[in-house]
Design an enzyme around this catalytic site. Structure first.
Site, PDB file in Angstrom:
ATOM      1  N   HIS A  17      -7.820  56.535   9.485  1.00  0.00           N
ATOM      2  CA  HIS A  17      -8.325  55.575  10.454  1.00  0.00           C
ATOM      3  C   HIS A  17      -7.892  56.232  11.702  1.00  0.00           C
ATOM      4  CE1 HIS A  17      -7.300  52.065   7.827  1.00  0.00           C
ATOM      5  NE2 HIS A  17      -8.773  52.034   7.801  1.00  0.00           N
ATOM      6  N   LYS A  41     -10.350  39.789   2.783  1.00  0.00           N
ATOM      7  CA  LYS A  41      -9.547  40.193   1.709  1.00  0.00           C
ATOM      8  C   LYS A  41      -8.131  39.723   1.790  1.00  0.00           C
ATOM      9  CE  LYS A  41     -10.599  44.831   3.487  1.00  0.00           C
ATOM     10  NZ  LYS A  41     -10.479  46.138   3.543  1.00  0.00           N
ATOM     11  N   ARG A  92     -16.171  57.656   3.975  1.00  0.00           N
ATOM     12  CA  ARG A  92     -15.466  58.764   3.058  1.00  0.00           C
ATOM     13  C   ARG A  92     -16.651  59.024   2.063  1.00  0.00           C
ATOM     14  NH1 ARG A  92     -11.116  54.273   2.021  1.00  0.00           N
ATOM     15  NH2 ARG A  92     -12.822  53.063   3.108  1.00  0.00           N
ATOM     16  N   SER A 130      -6.482  52.194   2.742  1.00  0.00           N
ATOM     17  CA  SER A 130      -5.317  51.212   2.784  1.00  0.00           C
ATOM     18  C   SER A 130      -4.792  50.616   1.567  1.00  0.00           C
ATOM     19  CB  SER A 130      -5.517  50.232   3.883  1.00  0.00           C
ATOM     20  OG  SER A 130      -5.938  50.783   5.197  1.00  0.00           O
TER      21      SER A 130
HETATM   22  P1  ADP Z   1     -12.683  47.244   6.326  1.00  0.00           P
HETATM   23  O1  ADP Z   1     -12.010  46.035   5.802  1.00  0.00           O
HETATM   24  O2  ADP Z   1     -13.750  46.894   7.540  1.00  0.00           O
HETATM   25  O3  ADP Z   1     -13.139  48.127   5.530  1.00  0.00           O
HETATM   26  P2  ADP Z   1     -10.557  49.374   7.017  1.00  0.00           P
HETATM   27  O4  ADP Z   1      -9.250  48.877   7.766  1.00  0.00           O
HETATM   28  O5  ADP Z   1     -10.564  49.448   5.413  1.00  0.00           O
HETATM   29  O6  ADP Z   1     -11.471  48.027   7.193  1.00  0.00           O
HETATM   30  O7  ADP Z   1     -11.483  50.363   7.454  1.00  0.00           O
HETATM   31  C1  ADP Z   1     -12.081  50.362   8.737  1.00  0.00           C
HETATM   32  C2  ADP Z   1     -12.782  51.876   8.630  1.00  0.00           C
HETATM   33  O8  ADP Z   1     -12.126  52.634   8.599  1.00  0.00           O
HETATM   34  C3  ADP Z   1     -14.097  51.642   7.891  1.00  0.00           C
HETATM   35  O9  ADP Z   1     -15.310  52.302   8.535  1.00  0.00           O
HETATM   36  C4  ADP Z   1     -13.607  52.352   6.959  1.00  0.00           C
HETATM   37  O10 ADP Z   1     -14.852  53.309   6.094  1.00  0.00           O
HETATM   38  C5  ADP Z   1     -12.874  53.418   7.723  1.00  0.00           C
HETATM   39  N1  ADP Z   1     -11.964  54.368   6.668  1.00  0.00           N
HETATM   40  C6  ADP Z   1     -11.178  53.755   5.890  1.00  0.00           C
HETATM   41  N2  ADP Z   1     -10.274  54.631   5.426  1.00  0.00           N
HETATM   42  C7  ADP Z   1     -10.576  55.815   6.129  1.00  0.00           C
HETATM   43  C8  ADP Z   1     -10.262  57.344   5.744  1.00  0.00           C
HETATM   44  N3  ADP Z   1      -9.226  57.513   4.943  1.00  0.00           N
HETATM   45  N4  ADP Z   1     -10.913  58.338   6.446  1.00  0.00           N
HETATM   46  C9  ADP Z   1     -11.663  57.807   7.490  1.00  0.00           C
HETATM   47  N5  ADP Z   1     -12.365  56.596   7.656  1.00  0.00           N
HETATM   48  C10 ADP Z   1     -11.611  55.511   6.821  1.00  0.00           C
END
Ligand code: ADP
Length: 175
Positions: A17, A41, A92, A130
């Site tokens: 992130h 979630k 990703r 995460s």
């Molecule tokens: P959500 O619940 O909206 O999926 P996340 O916190 O899981 O929220 O992810 C927020 C954003 O960051 C999303 O666009 C997700 O695809 C991106 N993201 C999550 N992990 C990574 C990573 N390892 N590298 C790049 N982008 C990521």
């Protein structure tokens, strides 16, 4: 240059992130990391914790034009409230495209003026999520390369509390 939002659950924020935030911060005047208050979630960290952990990470990376705010309700409404015209998301390799595309089309319907900018996840973080991070942390695996130190510490503390094993219902420790 427009203001951009980077919305997500950030439960917790990872180096993946942060990599996206750091790169997006170079493209826009201001980047607001929007932490969903009540995502669809189950969460490990409270909203306050997710915001505080993210704020510290942003501070440590010295991202001067990046701020962290919690929000409730639709992302498009949050964007409007703060005057953002761009939404940033990270993609990703295989996991994200379909879902992001679906959400992008829905958001376009709700707010035609909000543009989506997707940044490709860096190679090192392609397989970092995460949820996987929490699973590894809950089992005592090494996560030092995947999150800032204070977040690794917060994860260890959470799992030491012994209530939750991971963010998967089937992996919960019976109490
Ligand atoms: P959500 O619940 O909206 O999926 P996340 O916190 O899981 O929220 O992810 C927020 C954003 O960051 C999303 O666009 C997700 O695809 C991106 N993201 C999550 N992990 C990574 C990573 N390892 N590298 C790049 N982008 C990521």
């Amino acid at each position: 240059m427009p203001i951009a939002i980077y919305p997500g659950s950030f439960d917790p924020i990872t180096n993946g992130h942060l990599d996206i935030a750091q790169r997006a911060a170079r493209l826009f005047d201001r980047l607001v990391i929007g932490v969903y208050d009540i995502p669809a979630k189950r969460l490990l960290f409270t909203t306050e914790e997710r915001v505080a952990l993210s704020k510290q990470a942003v501070k440590e990376r010295q991202l001067g034009n990046v701020e962290v705010r919690a929000f409730t309700g639709l992302t498009v409404d949050f964007a409007k409230r703060i005057g953002a015209t761009v939404e940033v998301r990270g993609l990703r390799m295989s996991a994200d495209f379909e879902r992001e595309f679906e959400m992008a089309l829905m958001n376009k319907n709700l707010a035609p003026d909000l543009e989506l900018v997707c940044l490709m996840a860096s190679l090192n973080y392609q397989f970092l999520s995460s949820s996987l991070l929490k699973e590894v942390a809950s089992l005592g695996g090494n996560i030092d390369d995947l999150v800032p130190k204070h977040i690794a510490k917060a994860l260890v503390q959470k799992y030491r509390q012994g209530k939750l094993q991971a963010n998967y219902p089937e992996k919960e420790t019976p109490v």
